[in-house]
Scaffold this motif. Structure first.
Motif, PDB file in Angstrom:
ATOM      1  N   MET A 147      93.323  97.264  78.564  1.00  0.00           N
ATOM      2  CA  MET A 147      93.762  96.928  79.675  1.00  0.00           C
ATOM      3  C   MET A 147      95.104  97.236  80.032  1.00  0.00           C
ATOM      4  SD  MET A 147      93.809  92.957  81.156  1.00  0.00           S
ATOM      5  CE  MET A 147      92.086  92.330  81.161  1.00  0.00           C
ATOM      6  N   GLY A 148      95.166  97.864  81.237  1.00  0.00           N
ATOM      7  CA  GLY A 148      96.825  98.233  81.861  1.00  0.00           C
ATOM      8  C   GLY A 148      97.657  97.126  81.956  1.00  0.00           C
ATOM      9  N   HIS A 149      98.935  97.479  81.732  1.00  0.00           N
ATOM     10  CA  HIS A 149      99.887  96.718  81.838  1.00  0.00           C
ATOM     11  C   HIS A 149      99.785  95.808  83.300  1.00  0.00           C
ATOM     12  CE1 HIS A 149     101.528  98.207  78.345  1.00  0.00           C
ATOM     13  NE2 HIS A 149     102.479  98.833  78.836  1.00  0.00           N
ATOM     14  N   LEU A 150      99.667  96.487  84.449  1.00  0.00           N
ATOM     15  CA  LEU A 150      99.577  95.747  85.771  1.00  0.00           C
ATOM     16  C   LEU A 150      98.113  94.704  85.731  1.00  0.00           C
ATOM     17  CD1 LEU A 150     100.406  95.413  88.500  1.00  0.00           C
ATOM     18  CD2 LEU A 150      98.822  97.165  89.163  1.00  0.00           C
ATOM     19  N   ARG A 151      97.141  95.134  85.021  1.00  0.00           N
ATOM     20  CA  ARG A 151      96.112  94.195  85.159  1.00  0.00           C
ATOM     21  C   ARG A 151      96.397  92.967  84.165  1.00  0.00           C
ATOM     22  NH1 ARG A 151      91.335  96.018  87.536  1.00  0.00           N
ATOM     23  NH2 ARG A 151      91.106  98.146  88.018  1.00  0.00           N
ATOM     24  N   LEU A 152      97.082  93.275  82.851  1.00  0.00           N
ATOM     25  CA  LEU A 152      97.584  92.307  81.838  1.00  0.00           C
ATOM     26  C   LEU A 152      98.528  91.332  82.651  1.00  0.00           C
ATOM     27  CD1 LEU A 152      97.146  91.136  79.140  1.00  0.00           C
ATOM     28  CD2 LEU A 152      98.968  92.600  78.597  1.00  0.00           C
ATOM     29  N   GLY A 153      99.366  91.997  83.647  1.00  0.00           N
ATOM     30  CA  GLY A 153     100.238  91.061  84.136  1.00  0.00           C
ATOM     31  C   GLY A 153      99.768  90.353  85.326  1.00  0.00           C
ATOM     32  N   GLN A 154      98.664  90.770  86.036  1.00  0.00           N
ATOM     33  CA  GLN A 154      97.925  90.110  86.941  1.00  0.00           C
ATOM     34  C   GLN A 154      96.963  88.861  86.276  1.00  0.00           C
ATOM     35  OE1 GLN A 154      95.703  93.357  88.580  1.00  0.00           O
ATOM     36  NE2 GLN A 154      96.998  93.284  90.367  1.00  0.00           N
ATOM     37  N   ALA A 155      96.451  89.208  85.074  1.00  0.00           N
ATOM     38  CA  ALA A 155      95.621  88.077  84.578  1.00  0.00           C
ATOM     39  C   ALA A 155      96.486  87.063  83.909  1.00  0.00           C
ATOM     40  CB  ALA A 155      94.975  88.868  83.305  1.00  0.00           C
ATOM     41  N   ALA A 156      97.661  87.282  83.292  1.00  0.00           N
ATOM     42  CA  ALA A 156      98.739  86.265  83.083  1.00  0.00           C
ATOM     43  C   ALA A 156      99.063  85.477  84.082  1.00  0.00           C
ATOM     44  CB  ALA A 156      99.635  86.924  82.420  1.00  0.00           C
ATOM     45  N   VAL A 157      99.427  85.767  85.283  1.00  0.00           N
ATOM     46  CA  VAL A 157      99.994  85.213  86.492  1.00  0.00           C
ATOM     47  C   VAL A 157      98.430  84.311  87.023  1.00  0.00           C
ATOM     48  CG1 VAL A 157     100.586  85.198  88.793  1.00  0.00           C
ATOM     49  CG2 VAL A 157     101.590  86.514  87.119  1.00  0.00           C
ATOM     50  N   ALA A 158      97.693  85.029  87.074  1.00  0.00           N
ATOM     51  CA  ALA A 158      96.417  84.198  87.408  1.00  0.00           C
ATOM     52  C   ALA A 158      96.085  82.882  86.546  1.00  0.00           C
ATOM     53  CB  ALA A 158      95.024  85.004  87.531  1.00  0.00           C
ATOM     54  N   THR A 159      96.309  82.918  85.321  1.00  0.00           N
ATOM     55  CA  THR A 159      96.183  82.008  84.261  1.00  0.00           C
ATOM     56  C   THR A 159      97.267  80.894  84.874  1.00  0.00           C
ATOM     57  OG1 THR A 159      94.838  83.541  82.814  1.00  0.00           O
ATOM     58  CG2 THR A 159      96.017  81.295  81.979  1.00  0.00           C
ATOM     59  N   ALA A 160      98.275  81.548  84.535  1.00  0.00           N
ATOM     60  CA  ALA A 160      99.251  80.446  85.097  1.00  0.00           C
ATOM     61  C   ALA A 160      99.351  79.600  86.230  1.00  0.00           C
ATOM     62  CB  ALA A 160     100.876  81.311  84.977  1.00  0.00           C
ATOM     63  N   VAL A 161      98.916  80.317  87.285  1.00  0.00           N
ATOM     64  CA  VAL A 161      98.496  79.723  88.581  1.00  0.00           C
ATOM     65  C   VAL A 161      97.325  78.655  88.620  1.00  0.00           C
ATOM     66  CG1 VAL A 161      97.824  79.913  91.068  1.00  0.00           C
ATOM     67  CG2 VAL A 161      99.362  81.374  89.966  1.00  0.00           C
ATOM     68  N   LYS A 162      96.463  79.020  87.833  1.00  0.00           N
ATOM     69  CA  LYS A 162      95.085  78.211  87.705  1.00  0.00           C
ATOM     70  C   LYS A 162      95.541  76.882  86.976  1.00  0.00           C
ATOM     71  CE  LYS A 162      90.581  78.239  85.505  1.00  0.00           C
ATOM     72  NZ  LYS A 162      89.728  78.996  84.656  1.00  0.00           N
ATOM     73  N   ASN A 163      96.434  77.052  85.991  1.00  0.00           N
ATOM     74  CA  ASN A 163      96.745  75.989  85.128  1.00  0.00           C
ATOM     75  C   ASN A 163      97.891  75.093  85.765  1.00  0.00           C
ATOM     76  OD1 ASN A 163      95.015  75.921  82.780  1.00  0.00           O
ATOM     77  ND2 ASN A 163      95.741  77.892  82.682  1.00  0.00           N
ATOM     78  N   GLY A 164      98.387  75.547  86.966  1.00  0.00           N
ATOM     79  CA  GLY A 164      99.531  74.868  87.426  1.00  0.00           C
ATOM     80  C   GLY A 164     100.942  74.865  86.920  1.00  0.00           C
ATOM     81  N   ILE A 165     101.209  76.070  86.309  1.00  0.00           N
ATOM     82  CA  ILE A 165     102.345  76.542  85.706  1.00  0.00           C
ATOM     83  C   ILE A 165     103.147  77.275  86.666  1.00  0.00           C
ATOM     84  CG2 ILE A 165     103.487  77.864  83.867  1.00  0.00           C
ATOM     85  CD1 ILE A 165     100.965  77.265  82.055  1.00  0.00           C
ATOM     86  N   MET A 166     102.476  77.988  87.599  1.00  0.00           N
ATOM     87  CA  MET A 166     103.424  78.982  88.411  1.00  0.00           C
ATOM     88  C   MET A 166     102.599  78.569  90.059  1.00  0.00           C
ATOM     89  SD  MET A 166     104.025  82.279  86.490  1.00  0.00           S
ATOM     90  CE  MET A 166     104.655  83.091  87.909  1.00  0.00           C
ATOM     91  N   LYS A 167     103.387  78.783  91.055  1.00  0.00           N
ATOM     92  CA  LYS A 167     102.899  78.676  92.208  1.00  0.00           C
ATOM     93  C   LYS A 167     103.461  79.756  93.121  1.00  0.00           C
ATOM     94  CE  LYS A 167     103.839  74.962  94.784  1.00  0.00           C
ATOM     95  NZ  LYS A 167     103.916  73.597  95.216  1.00  0.00           N
ATOM     96  N   GLY A 168     102.598  80.476  93.936  1.00  0.00           N
ATOM     97  CA  GLY A 168     103.443  81.786  94.720  1.00  0.00           C
ATOM     98  C   GLY A 168     103.447  81.114  96.212  1.00  0.00           C
TER      99      GLY A 168
END
Length: 55
Positions: free
Chosen positions: A1-22
């Motif tokens: 998995m490329g760095h960009l996709r890995l970053g997107q997956a990490a952000v998506a997981t953080a958003v899903k779990n209420g850790i981050m909001k955009g």
């Protein structure tokens, strides 16, 4: 998995779990007209890790 996709997956997981909001347009950026520096990055990372530990 490329760095960009890995970053997107990490952000998506953080958003899903209420850790981050955009913004409503599905972006993340500093408030106002500022630049994120290394110390800001580590402060945010520390907050995210604390949320994961306490979640």
């Amino acid at each position: 998995m490329g760095h960009l996709r890995l970053g997107q997956a990490a952000v998506a997981t953080a958003v899903k779990n209420g850790i981050m909001k955009g913004y409503d347009d599905n972006t993340f950026r500093p408030q106002g007209n500022t630049t994120i520096f290394g110390d800001d990055l580590f402060i945010n990372l520390g907050c995210c890790l604390a949320q994961l530990i306490n979640h």
